[in-house]
Design a protein around this motif. Structure first.
Motif, short mmCIF file in Angstrom:
data_model
loop_
_atom_site.label_atom_id
_atom_site.label_comp_id
_atom_site.label_asym_id
_atom_site.label_seq_id
_atom_site.Cartn_x
_atom_site.Cartn_y
_atom_site.Cartn_z
N SER A 373 0.82 -1.22 0.00
CA SER A 373 0.00 0.00 0.00
C SER A 373 0.84 1.26 0.00
CB SER A 373 -0.93 0.01 1.22
OG SER A 373 -0.18 0.21 2.43
N GLN A 374 2.14 1.13 0.24
CA GLN A 374 2.99 2.31 0.40
C GLN A 374 3.62 2.80 -0.90
OE1 GLN A 374 5.54 2.40 3.97
NE2 GLN A 374 4.56 0.49 4.59
N PHE A 375 3.45 2.07 -1.99
CA PHE A 375 4.00 2.52 -3.26
C PHE A 375 3.14 3.66 -3.81
CE2 PHE A 375 5.49 -2.06 -3.56
CZ PHE A 375 6.77 -1.75 -3.13
N TYR A 376 3.81 4.64 -4.39
CA TYR A 376 3.14 5.86 -4.84
C TYR A 376 3.05 5.91 -6.36
CZ TYR A 376 2.53 10.87 -5.83
OH TYR A 376 2.10 12.09 -6.31
N TYR A 377 1.85 6.20 -6.87
CA TYR A 377 1.60 6.34 -8.31
C TYR A 377 1.09 7.77 -8.57
CZ TYR A 377 1.36 1.15 -8.68
OH TYR A 377 1.61 -0.21 -8.66
N PRO A 378 1.90 8.67 -9.09
CA PRO A 378 1.41 10.03 -9.38
C PRO A 378 0.59 10.07 -10.66
CG PRO A 378 3.68 9.84 -10.09
CD PRO A 378 3.32 8.52 -9.41
N PRO A 379 -0.18 11.12 -10.86
CA PRO A 379 -1.00 11.22 -12.08
C PRO A 379 -0.18 11.73 -13.27
CG PRO A 379 -1.36 13.14 -10.71
CD PRO A 379 -0.43 12.24 -9.93
N VAL A 380 -0.53 11.25 -14.44
CA VAL A 380 0.07 11.71 -15.69
C VAL A 380 -1.03 11.78 -16.74
CG1 VAL A 380 1.69 11.19 -17.56
CG2 VAL A 380 2.36 10.75 -15.20
N ALA A 381 -0.95 12.78 -17.60
CA ALA A 381 -1.90 12.89 -18.71
C ALA A 381 -1.14 12.85 -20.03
CB ALA A 381 -2.71 14.18 -18.61
N SER A 382 -1.70 12.15 -21.01
CA SER A 382 -1.15 12.18 -22.36
C SER A 382 -2.08 13.04 -23.22
CB SER A 382 -1.05 10.77 -22.94
OG SER A 382 -2.32 10.16 -23.06
N VAL A 383 -1.50 13.98 -23.91
CA VAL A 383 -2.26 14.92 -24.74
C VAL A 383 -1.73 14.82 -26.17
CG1 VAL A 383 -2.90 17.32 -25.13
CG2 VAL A 383 -2.61 16.47 -22.79
N THR A 384 -2.56 14.34 -27.09
CA THR A 384 -2.15 14.14 -28.47
C THR A 384 -2.77 15.20 -29.35
OG1 THR A 384 -2.06 11.75 -28.08
CG2 THR A 384 -2.03 12.49 -30.37
N VAL A 385 -1.91 15.95 -30.06
CA VAL A 385 -2.37 17.04 -30.92
C VAL A 385 -1.67 16.96 -32.26
CG1 VAL A 385 -2.93 18.58 -28.99
CG2 VAL A 385 -0.63 18.61 -29.97
N SER A 386 -2.25 17.65 -33.23
CA SER A 386 -1.66 17.70 -34.58
C SER A 386 -1.66 19.14 -35.08
CB SER A 386 -2.45 16.81 -35.54
OG SER A 386 -1.97 16.96 -36.87
N TYR A 387 -0.55 19.49 -35.74
CA TYR A 387 -0.41 20.80 -36.38
C TYR A 387 -0.06 20.59 -37.85
CZ TYR A 387 0.27 22.67 -31.60
OH TYR A 387 0.13 23.02 -30.28
N PRO A 388 -0.36 21.57 -38.70
CA PRO A 388 0.15 21.50 -40.07
C PRO A 388 1.67 21.66 -40.04
CG PRO A 388 -0.89 23.63 -39.67
CD PRO A 388 -1.20 22.77 -38.49
N LYS A 389 2.36 21.07 -40.99
CA LYS A 389 3.82 21.09 -40.98
C LYS A 389 4.37 22.51 -40.96
CE LYS A 389 6.28 19.85 -44.60
NZ LYS A 389 6.90 19.00 -45.65
N GLU A 390 3.65 23.43 -41.58
CA GLU A 390 4.14 24.81 -41.64
C GLU A 390 4.08 25.52 -40.29
OE1 GLU A 390 0.01 24.63 -43.63
OE2 GLU A 390 1.91 23.50 -43.66
N ALA A 391 3.42 24.88 -39.30
CA ALA A 391 3.37 25.49 -37.97
C ALA A 391 4.67 25.29 -37.20
CB ALA A 391 2.21 24.89 -37.17
N ILE A 392 5.53 24.38 -37.66
CA ILE A 392 6.80 24.12 -36.99
C ILE A 392 7.78 25.25 -37.28
CG2 ILE A 392 8.70 22.49 -36.68
CD1 ILE A 392 5.99 21.40 -35.83
N ARG A 393 8.47 25.72 -36.28
CA ARG A 393 9.47 26.78 -36.47
C ARG A 393 10.56 26.29 -37.43
NH1 ARG A 393 10.66 29.93 -30.81
NH2 ARG A 393 8.48 30.18 -30.12
#
Length: 552
Positions: A373-393
């Motif tokens: 019971s003592q092991f710790y699991y923190p929260p994590v979120a995965s966020v998947t997004v898409s941009y047009p190639k021209e948005a990249i610097r």
């Protein structure tokens, strides 16, 4: 970026703790077919598994949990140890296998919402080949750069020793200190378990010893060894993570050789004395340090294993209780769609998250339950997004394309996002032409506040961060493909982790619960590859037990 790619075994559903149990049946043993049958239970009635003719049967092993660890343990038992474990059942509380592995395909995109890839070590390649996926393997370009955000700029991480002079994240003095530390010229180790942070100077040099270590030492993710970027692996706090537990292979080098280089040469000498057996000729030979996946995503592996195990995988079977039988075996009672069902087994492997195992094992051993019971699991979120190639610097493009594994963001740089995977650059056919697919991780032990944020707020945070170094500030809003929050994601291998794990195992053993094993990412390690390696190790333990104590 292998570190983030290995941001591993999150075991959870989107709205509850990261827990996924799967149950599948293995092929029947040739001498006596094993066909569990479930009947509708009325009231408190509990049905038992039967074989043809109505005679009660007992399984060789029941694996509780149908994530990658549980499935691989079952597959290893059937393929490597079938002589003692042909009747193996896998039970899963959810309605699908795979646990944290979550692949989504829609509108020309293919993305992951849990772990993103694996290091192609021989154990995971063996599992893939045995599951019929050899032709579906895809590997990233080993020469693709990895980046780290530092002082507002994405900087390539050195991939070989000759890159060291050009690595501008360290001063000349820092490079010298790291090099001296690697050969053992540093203060002696303290008389206590060291944290990752305390070993940072020594560990950093491993990136520059990549060629040597990759050639002579078991493959492991060098990127994981930057303590400043440790959140990319465990989403954790490097001042609290145990070096021995989290990065045991590196710790062992220092332990056996007095330094990393000394340990490396001692390892080489030992391996020369006892050469490895010939490598399985069926396995592909990855080139360089890279990462792998499958043509249709990581989900292909658990699904292929489940298919090979057939009806011995039981979905929507939630373990309710476990008791020891008078003959030394175990009785497991499950809540199933057909009612309450019981199974008897000579051995049991619990691959569910530690906090879930703790609740189930408390009636057997309060001491084991308390440790788990003592092991710790923190929260994590995965966020998947898409941009047009021209948005990249433009300064982030190589030959007009976004190339590379991805980027890590140390928290010291004022960026909330842990890191970003260049999914469409890493593997083929992950996004439509002209689009860039980015998988971002946010949260962790130092940012648990993500649980109070809406999906929209998480997307805004990621987009805001990306516009500081990768995306043009005036680019259009991204196409949001998926947001997955794992409230209890990655088990933290904190200082004292191994002691707690040993306490749990010893408590079960001392209470007479032989044949009851613990497995999963909090036991083996959080990377997908380590879960597979750990599965083979647990399967060998089960085989040893069944060989000596099999009940007739």
């Amino acid at each position: 970026m292998t570190a983030l790619i290995d941001l591993s075994l999150l075991r959870s559903s989107p709205s509850v703790s990261p827990f996924s149990i799967s149950h599948h049946q293995l092929p029947p043993r040739s001498r006596k077919p094993f066909k569990p049958r479930c009947s509708l239970a009325e009231g408190p009635t509990i049905s038992s598994s039967k074989i043809d003719g109505g005679e009660s049967s007992i399984a060789d092993c029941v694996v509780v949990g149908g994530g990658i660890s549980g499935l691989c343990i079952a597959q290893a038992l059937v393929t490597k140890h079938r002589d003692v474990a042909s009747n193996v059942i896998v039970t899963e509380a959810r309605n699908r296998v795979g646990g944290n592995i979550t692949t989504v395909e829609r509108d020309g995109y293919l993305w992951e919402e849990g772990p993103n890839s694996f290091q192609p070590s021989d154990p995971i390649l063996t599992m893939a080949v045995d599951s019929g996926l050899k032709d579906d393997l895809v590997l990233g370009d080993p020469n693709a750069p990895r980046f780290v955000l530092w002082e507002g700029k994405l900087r390539p991480v050195p991939s070989k020793p000759t890159d060291l002079p050009f690595f501008d994240l360290m001063s000349i003095a820092g490079k010298l200190r790291a090099g001296l530390g690697a050969i053992g010229i540093r203060p002696p180790p303290p008389g206590y378990e060291e944290s990752v942070e305390e070993l940072c100077a020594v560990i950093l040099v491993l990136r520059f010893l990549n060629a040597l270590l990759n050639h002579f030492v078991q493959t492991f993710s060098i990127n994981k060894l930057y303590p400043q970027f440790i959140t990319g692996v465990y989403a954790g706090d490097p001042s609290k993570l145990s070096m021995k537990a989290a990065f045991g292979r590196v710790w062992k080098l220092e332990e056996i050789g007095g330094s990393i280089i000394g340990g490396t040469f001692k390892t080489i000498q030992e391996r020369n004395k006892t050469p490895k057996p010939p490598r399985d000729p069926r396995l592909p030979k990855p080139k360089g340090q890279t990462v792998g996946s499958f043509r249709k995503g990581l989900t292909m592996l658990p699904e292929a294993i489940a298919n090979s195990l057939g009806s011995n995988v039981k979905l929507s079977w939630k373990l309710s209780s476990i008791t020891k039988l008078g003959n030394g075996g175990y009785n497991l009672t499950f809540e199933t769609p057909e009612g309450m069902v019981s199974l008897q087994s000579r051995s049991v492997v619990m691959t569910i998250p530690s906090h879930v195992a703790s609740n189930l094992l408390h009636p057997l051993s309060a001491a084991a339950a308390d440790a788990l019971s003592q092991f710790y699991y923190p929260p994590v979120a995965s966020v998947t997004v898409s941009y047009p190639k021209e948005a990249i610097r433009k300064e982030c493009l190589i030959d007009g394309e976004l190339k590379g594994f991805g980027q890590l963001h140390p928290r010291s740089q004022g960026i909330e996002t842990l890191g970003t995977i260049y999914s469409s650059s890493l593997f083929p056919n992950r996004a439509p032409s002209g689009r860039v697919l980015l998988l971002n991780y946010i949260g962790g032990a130092t940012n648990t506040g993500i649980l109070s944020k809406t999906e929209g707020e998480l997307v805004e945070a990621v987009d805001r961060d990306l516009r500081k170094m990768l995306i043009n500030p005036n680019a259009k809003d991204p196409l949001v493909l998926g947001v997955r929050v794992w409230p209890k994601a990655i088990p933290q291998f904190l200082v004292g982790h191994l002691d707690l794990l040993d306490t749990a195992k010893m408590a079960l053993r001392d209470s007479g619960f032989h044949g009851l094993f613990l497995g999963g990412n909090y036991v083996s390690g959080v990377a997908l590859g380590r879960c597979v390696e750990g599965a083979y190790e647990v399967a060998a333990e089960v085989k040893e037990f069944l060989s000596q104590y099999a009940y007739k």
